[in-house]
Motif scaffolding. Sequence first.
Motif, PDB file in Angstrom:
ATOM      1  N   SER A 109       0.841  -1.196   0.000  1.00 22.85           N
ATOM      2  CA  SER A 109       0.000   0.000   0.000  1.00 22.85           C
ATOM      3  C   SER A 109       0.876   1.246   0.000  1.00 22.85           C
ATOM      4  N   LEU A 110       0.309   2.346  -0.468  1.00 21.02           N
ATOM      5  CA  LEU A 110       0.985   3.631  -0.546  1.00 21.02           C
ATOM      6  C   LEU A 110       0.126   4.679   0.137  1.00 21.02           C
ATOM      7  N   ALA A 111       0.764   5.731   0.641  1.00 18.56           N
ATOM      8  CA  ALA A 111       0.005   6.817   1.269  1.00 18.56           C
ATOM      9  C   ALA A 111       0.861   8.069   1.315  1.00 18.56           C
ATOM     10  N   PRO A 112       0.265   9.261   1.175  1.00 24.15           N
ATOM     11  CA  PRO A 112       1.025  10.498   1.387  1.00 24.15           C
ATOM     12  C   PRO A 112       1.573  10.529   2.811  1.00 24.15           C
ATOM     13  N   ASP A 113       2.735  11.099   2.972  1.00 24.51           N
ATOM     14  CA  ASP A 113       3.375  11.173   4.291  1.00 24.51           C
ATOM     15  C   ASP A 113       2.961  12.478   4.958  1.00 24.51           C
ATOM     16  N   PRO A 114       2.080  12.414   5.968  1.00 24.79           N
ATOM     17  CA  PRO A 114       1.625  13.652   6.618  1.00 24.79           C
ATOM     18  C   PRO A 114       2.742  14.351   7.388  1.00 24.79           C
ATOM     19  N   GLY A 115       3.771  13.610   7.793  1.00 25.01           N
ATOM     20  CA  GLY A 115       4.884  14.219   8.508  1.00 25.01           C
ATOM     21  C   GLY A 115       5.941  14.786   7.588  1.00 25.01           C
ATOM     22  N   ASN A 116       5.757  14.637   6.266  1.00 23.71           N
ATOM     23  CA  ASN A 116       6.731  15.095   5.299  1.00 23.71           C
ATOM     24  C   ASN A 116       5.985  15.474   4.018  1.00 23.71           C
ATOM     25  N   PRO A 117       5.327  16.629   4.010  1.00 26.19           N
ATOM     26  CA  PRO A 117       4.453  17.005   2.892  1.00 26.19           C
ATOM     27  C   PRO A 117       5.141  16.910   1.538  1.00 26.19           C
ATOM     28  N   GLY A 118       4.396  16.383   0.575  1.00 29.11           N
ATOM     29  CA  GLY A 118       4.918  16.229  -0.770  1.00 29.11           C
ATOM     30  C   GLY A 118       5.634  14.918  -1.011  1.00 29.11           C
ATOM     31  N   CYS A 119       5.791  14.110   0.041  1.00 34.76           N
ATOM     32  CA  CYS A 119       6.476  12.823  -0.084  1.00 34.76           C
ATOM     33  C   CYS A 119       5.499  11.684   0.209  1.00 34.76           C
ATOM     34  N   GLU A 120       5.901  10.486  -0.155  1.00 32.56           N
ATOM     35  CA  GLU A 120       5.016   9.328  -0.063  1.00 32.56           C
ATOM     36  C   GLU A 120       5.642   8.252   0.802  1.00 32.56           C
ATOM     37  N   LEU A 121       4.794   7.557   1.556  1.00 33.38           N
ATOM     38  CA  LEU A 121       5.188   6.363   2.293  1.00 33.38           C
ATOM     39  C   LEU A 121       4.801   5.138   1.468  1.00 33.38           C
ATOM     40  N   GLN A 122       5.732   4.190   1.354  1.00 36.78           N
ATOM     41  CA  GLN A 122       5.475   2.987   0.565  1.00 36.78           C
ATOM     42  C   GLN A 122       5.772   1.759   1.419  1.00 36.78           C
ATOM     43  N   LEU A 123       4.820   0.845   1.478  1.00 36.02           N
ATOM     44  CA  LEU A 123       4.966  -0.368   2.279  1.00 36.02           C
ATOM     45  C   LEU A 123       5.065  -1.564   1.340  1.00 36.02           C
ATOM     46  N   TYR A 124       6.141  -2.365   1.511  1.00 37.51           N
ATOM     47  CA  TYR A 124       6.396  -3.507   0.636  1.00 37.51           C
ATOM     48  C   TYR A 124       6.466  -4.800   1.436  1.00 37.51           C
ATOM     49  N   ASP A 125       6.054  -5.890   0.804  1.00 39.69           N
ATOM     50  CA  ASP A 125       6.296  -7.218   1.351  1.00 39.69           C
ATOM     51  C   ASP A 125       7.749  -7.589   1.146  1.00 39.69           C
ATOM     52  N   LEU A 126       8.335  -8.283   2.110  1.00 36.27           N
ATOM     53  CA  LEU A 126       9.686  -8.790   1.975  1.00 36.27           C
ATOM     54  C   LEU A 126       9.658 -10.315   1.974  1.00 36.27           C
ATOM     55  N   PRO A 127      10.469 -10.954   1.159  1.00 39.99           N
ATOM     56  CA  PRO A 127      10.536 -12.419   1.209  1.00 39.99           C
ATOM     57  C   PRO A 127      11.073 -12.864   2.561  1.00 39.99           C
ATOM     58  N   GLU A 128      10.574 -13.971   3.043  1.00 36.29           N
ATOM     59  CA  GLU A 128      11.025 -14.472   4.335  1.00 36.29           C
ATOM     60  C   GLU A 128      12.464 -14.962   4.239  1.00 36.29           C
ATOM     61  N   GLN A 129      13.288 -14.557   5.209  1.00 34.38           N
ATOM     62  CA  GLN A 129      14.671 -14.988   5.288  1.00 34.38           C
ATOM     63  C   GLN A 129      14.806 -16.027   6.394  1.00 34.38           C
ATOM     64  N   HIS A 130      15.607 -17.051   6.132  1.00 34.21           N
ATOM     65  CA  HIS A 130      15.778 -18.122   7.108  1.00 34.21           C
ATOM     66  C   HIS A 130      16.314 -17.554   8.426  1.00 34.21           C
ATOM     67  N   GLY A 131      15.631 -17.863   9.502  1.00 28.62           N
ATOM     68  CA  GLY A 131      16.067 -17.433  10.823  1.00 28.62           C
ATOM     69  C   GLY A 131      15.665 -16.025  11.191  1.00 28.62           C
ATOM     70  N   GLU A 132      14.978 -15.299  10.308  1.00 28.98           N
ATOM     71  CA  GLU A 132      14.576 -13.926  10.600  1.00 28.98           C
ATOM     72  C   GLU A 132      13.062 -13.840  10.799  1.00 28.98           C
ATOM     73  N   THR A 133      12.660 -12.922  11.653  1.00 29.55           N
ATOM     74  CA  THR A 133      11.233 -12.697  11.890  1.00 29.55           C
ATOM     75  C   THR A 133      10.606 -12.086  10.636  1.00 29.55           C
ATOM     76  N   PRO A 134       9.440 -12.589  10.191  1.00 30.02           N
ATOM     77  CA  PRO A 134       8.790 -12.000   9.011  1.00 30.02           C
ATOM     78  C   PRO A 134       8.618 -10.492   9.178  1.00 30.02           C
ATOM     79  N   SER A 135       8.854  -9.759   8.117  1.00 23.81           N
ATOM     80  CA  SER A 135       8.781  -8.299   8.207  1.00 23.81           C
ATOM     81  C   SER A 135       8.372  -7.716   6.869  1.00 23.81           C
ATOM     82  N   ARG A 136       8.085  -6.434   6.905  1.00 29.67           N
ATOM     83  CA  ARG A 136       7.815  -5.677   5.693  1.00 29.67           C
ATOM     84  C   ARG A 136       8.766  -4.499   5.627  1.00 29.67           C
TER      85      ARG A 136
END
Length: 321
Positions: free
Chosen positions: A243-270
Amino acid sequence: MSASRRPDRRSPGFSAWLSHAFRTDPADRPAAEDAISRLYALLGEPPPSFTWVPSPAAAVPLLPPPQALSPDSLESRLANRAAALRAQRRGTTLEARQTIRDGVAGLIRAAIPAPLGLHWYGQHDAYWVPPDPDDPEPAAWATLVRSCGWWWPRQGACVVTERPLALRFDDGQRLHSATGPAVAYPDGWAVYAWHGTRVPPWVIEDPTADRIDRERNVEVRRCAIERLGWPAYLAQAGLRPVSLAPDPGNPGCELQLYDLPEQHGETPSRLLLAVNGSVERDGTRRRYGLRVPAGFDHPLDAAGWSYGLTGAQYAGLLRRT
């Protein structure tokens, strides 16, 4: 090759003195050997035999095994006299110490895994050695700043290095090169750095998403992504935004959220990709990525979490840094 750097803001003379730390011309071997011999003489020792090497790494095979130093050893006596001179030194700027001792000599030292024993830095001692002293002892140290690279005094022998062929910096006086080594010595030994962070050669010469994803060191991974560029990294890694969204704390910029592939031994994250709220020295704003828990589906919630806030609280920010 000359080094690019921001000049020290004290007197022109002080700035010129510090410039010896960044010299890349060949060492003045006769001057260096004479200065070291004078320091030996002050300890009541005859001149040592000299061995010149092309880099600090090349000195390692020539050094005796590290051992505890007795108080009357040549190394201990010289270290005590140097410590007394340093205690008298006044006025060295914090910026000079950080740039020369930590930012240059420190990164070079960190690139050599072997123990080096007691040694001095020649040109990189400029941050504490006074320029143009009247007394013969500090004058010998000043000559070494002007004349050579690192050196290892031992009983009857001394190993001395050439100066580097190249020292490359960014605008913030940090070791940096996007095209090759930030430090290069005559024998080909080199140190790679990205804006002051020491990195493996692949980060500069051949960064790829696959290598980045396998890298365990977070700082190295960050530098490699910046070197490759976020668009190229995202494309090579096959990451698609959740998902994407305008960054209210940084006008004119965008926040982008991505899925990350699971890495062995690491906690799932984005991955939350954002733009820094603070302006860099060159006037740009740096893009950066943060690993966030995999449970976040909206970038505002992920951004809020990074500040210890809820998504709703983050949305009410006027400006972040």
